[in-house]
Enzyme design. Sequence first.
Site, PDB file in Angstrom:
ATOM      1  N   ARG A 111       0.866  -1.192   0.000  1.00  0.00           N
ATOM      2  CA  ARG A 111       0.000   0.000   0.000  1.00  0.00           C
ATOM      3  C   ARG A 111       0.891   1.226   0.000  1.00  0.00           C
ATOM      4  O   ARG A 111       1.782   1.344   0.838  1.00  0.00           O
ATOM      5  CB  ARG A 111      -0.897   0.039   1.234  1.00  0.00           C
ATOM      6  N   HIS A 138      -7.584   0.821  -6.171  1.00  0.00           N
ATOM      7  CA  HIS A 138      -7.793   0.083  -4.913  1.00  0.00           C
ATOM      8  C   HIS A 138      -8.534  -1.222  -5.256  1.00  0.00           C
ATOM      9  O   HIS A 138      -9.702  -1.387  -4.917  1.00  0.00           O
ATOM     10  CB  HIS A 138      -8.603   0.953  -3.949  1.00  0.00           C
ATOM     11  N   GLN A 141     -10.488  -3.549  -2.693  1.00  0.00           N
ATOM     12  CA  GLN A 141     -11.751  -2.944  -2.237  1.00  0.00           C
ATOM     13  C   GLN A 141     -12.884  -3.268  -3.209  1.00  0.00           C
ATOM     14  O   GLN A 141     -14.023  -3.517  -2.792  1.00  0.00           O
ATOM     15  CB  GLN A 141     -11.569  -1.424  -2.116  1.00  0.00           C
ATOM     16  N   ASP A 234     -16.661   8.405  -0.948  1.00  0.00           N
ATOM     17  CA  ASP A 234     -15.371   8.205  -0.289  1.00  0.00           C
ATOM     18  C   ASP A 234     -14.988   9.556   0.307  1.00  0.00           C
ATOM     19  O   ASP A 234     -15.618  10.578  -0.019  1.00  0.00           O
ATOM     20  CB  ASP A 234     -14.355   7.743  -1.364  1.00  0.00           C
ATOM     21  N   CYS A 275     -16.065   3.023   1.198  1.00  0.00           N
ATOM     22  CA  CYS A 275     -14.938   2.125   1.491  1.00  0.00           C
ATOM     23  C   CYS A 275     -14.471   2.263   2.934  1.00  0.00           C
ATOM     24  O   CYS A 275     -13.857   1.339   3.471  1.00  0.00           O
ATOM     25  CB  CYS A 275     -13.791   2.385   0.522  1.00  0.00           C
ATOM     26  N   ARG A 320     -14.044  -7.196   3.093  1.00  0.00           N
ATOM     27  CA  ARG A 320     -12.640  -6.983   2.720  1.00  0.00           C
ATOM     28  C   ARG A 320     -11.821  -8.226   3.052  1.00  0.00           C
ATOM     29  O   ARG A 320     -10.953  -8.644   2.298  1.00  0.00           O
ATOM     30  CB  ARG A 320     -12.043  -5.772   3.465  1.00  0.00           C
TER      31      ARG A 320
HETATM   32  N1  NVA Z   1      -9.432   7.609  -1.394  1.00  0.00           N
HETATM   33  C1  NVA Z   1      -9.081   7.107  -0.088  1.00  0.00           C
HETATM   34  C2  NVA Z   1      -9.432   5.658   0.054  1.00  0.00           C
HETATM   35  C3  NVA Z   1      -9.204   5.080   1.428  1.00  0.00           C
HETATM   36  C4  NVA Z   1      -9.552   3.625   1.521  1.00  0.00           C
HETATM   37  C5  NVA Z   1      -7.605   7.349   0.164  1.00  0.00           C
HETATM   38  O1  NVA Z   1      -6.799   7.094  -0.741  1.00  0.00           O
HETATM   39  O2  NVA Z   1      -7.264   7.804   1.254  1.00  0.00           O
HETATM   40  N1   CP Z   2     -11.123   0.819   2.892  1.00  0.00           N
HETATM   41  C1   CP Z   2      -9.841   0.714   3.260  1.00  0.00           C
HETATM   42  O1   CP Z   2      -8.935   0.456   2.460  1.00  0.00           O
HETATM   43  O2   CP Z   2      -9.647   0.876   4.592  1.00  0.00           O
HETATM   44  P1   CP Z   2      -8.236   1.018   5.323  1.00  0.00           P
HETATM   45  O3   CP Z   2      -7.619   2.295   4.834  1.00  0.00           O
HETATM   46  O4   CP Z   2      -8.565   1.054   6.796  1.00  0.00           O
HETATM   47  O5   CP Z   2      -7.380  -0.167   4.972  1.00  0.00           O
END
Ligand code: NVA
Ligand code: CP
Length: 334
Positions: A111, A138, A141, A234, A275, A320
């Site tokens: 990540r 993602h 997800q 989101d 998400c 998830r």
């Molecule tokens: N768009 C958000 C998704 C988090 C799961 C981010 O990248 O922070």
């Molecule tokens: N939705 C999601 O990816 O959650 P986290 O950022 O907590 O992993």
Amino acid sequence: MHSGTINLKGRSFLTLKDFTPEEILYLVDLAAEYKDKKKNGILHDTLRGKNIALIFEKTSTRTRCSFEVAAHDLGMGATYLDPSVSQIGKKESIADTARVLGRMYEGIEYRGYAQSIVEELARNAGVPVWNGLTNEYHPTQMLADMLTLKEHFGHLDGLRLTYMGDARYNMGNSLMIVCAKLGIHFTACTAEQYFPDEALVAQCREYAAQSGATITLTQDAMAGTKGADVIYTDVWVSMGEPEEVWEERIRTLSPYKVTRQIMDNAGEKSVFLHCLPAYHDLKTTVGREQSSKYGFTELEVTDEVFESAQSLVFEEAENRMHTIKAVIAATLGA
Ligand code: NVA
Ligand code: CP
């Protein structure tokens, strides 16, 4: 557990652009099988003796816990690598890190920031690499979201999903891709500067031509949500974005907040997905900090909608884990 001719052993999971509709649906169905096993207390630790590495350059609750619990349920070990206490990127390149970890682990989750980083990791690791979120995509997800919708509606083909908010980042991009591939009508309902990238829209229109899906971009919150089966949003400011963007985001995206009026416009059979994490109240430090500057009490979704019976966000969060387990199992050949 294998169905038909689909075999994903040895594959990386970087973006759903790389997967056929049949492969995506296979992973969703495999996740449902694992979920069933878990609920019925049937052990499925078929990957005993194997290990995975989890690299997180951004924070996480769901994704990290999903990988750790899924690995444990499959009988595997998992090592969490926090970049602040590892050499990754600072004293050792991604390519070198990949070649080291690839000799110790059967799979690597990443990540972080640019999609090019997870792609470089995959090119060099010699083992499957899984994208646990990048700026652009993602994909794990998406599997959880599809499982949640399939459980609720009994099918995916022909559903109408509207995404509100920042549609040019990881969630908007990934939802447009998965919907286009699976025959789900996708609408990005947001201000023009937050529409997804034109080249990606064009690519998704090609997928949609195969699946029967449609892709609509609209700035009209009422027209864009009318009759939708799924309203999805989101956070308006994603991880890694600078503090300065908050003011403009709140100003520009406020007309696209998911409210009771939006859900009523979609209809009583519509569901709400997010998400997570979500700013639906002021029970978070960041939410309170930003609220003291800009004076809101809820951002991308109202607390009323978030807590309503139409909201499936916690089923989605649970899924998830089951879907990430399916990805690990399918790509490692459980
Ligand atoms: N768009 C958000 C998704 C988090 C799961 C981010 O990248 O922070
Ligand atoms: N939705 C999601 O990816 O959650 P986290 O950022 O907590 O992993």
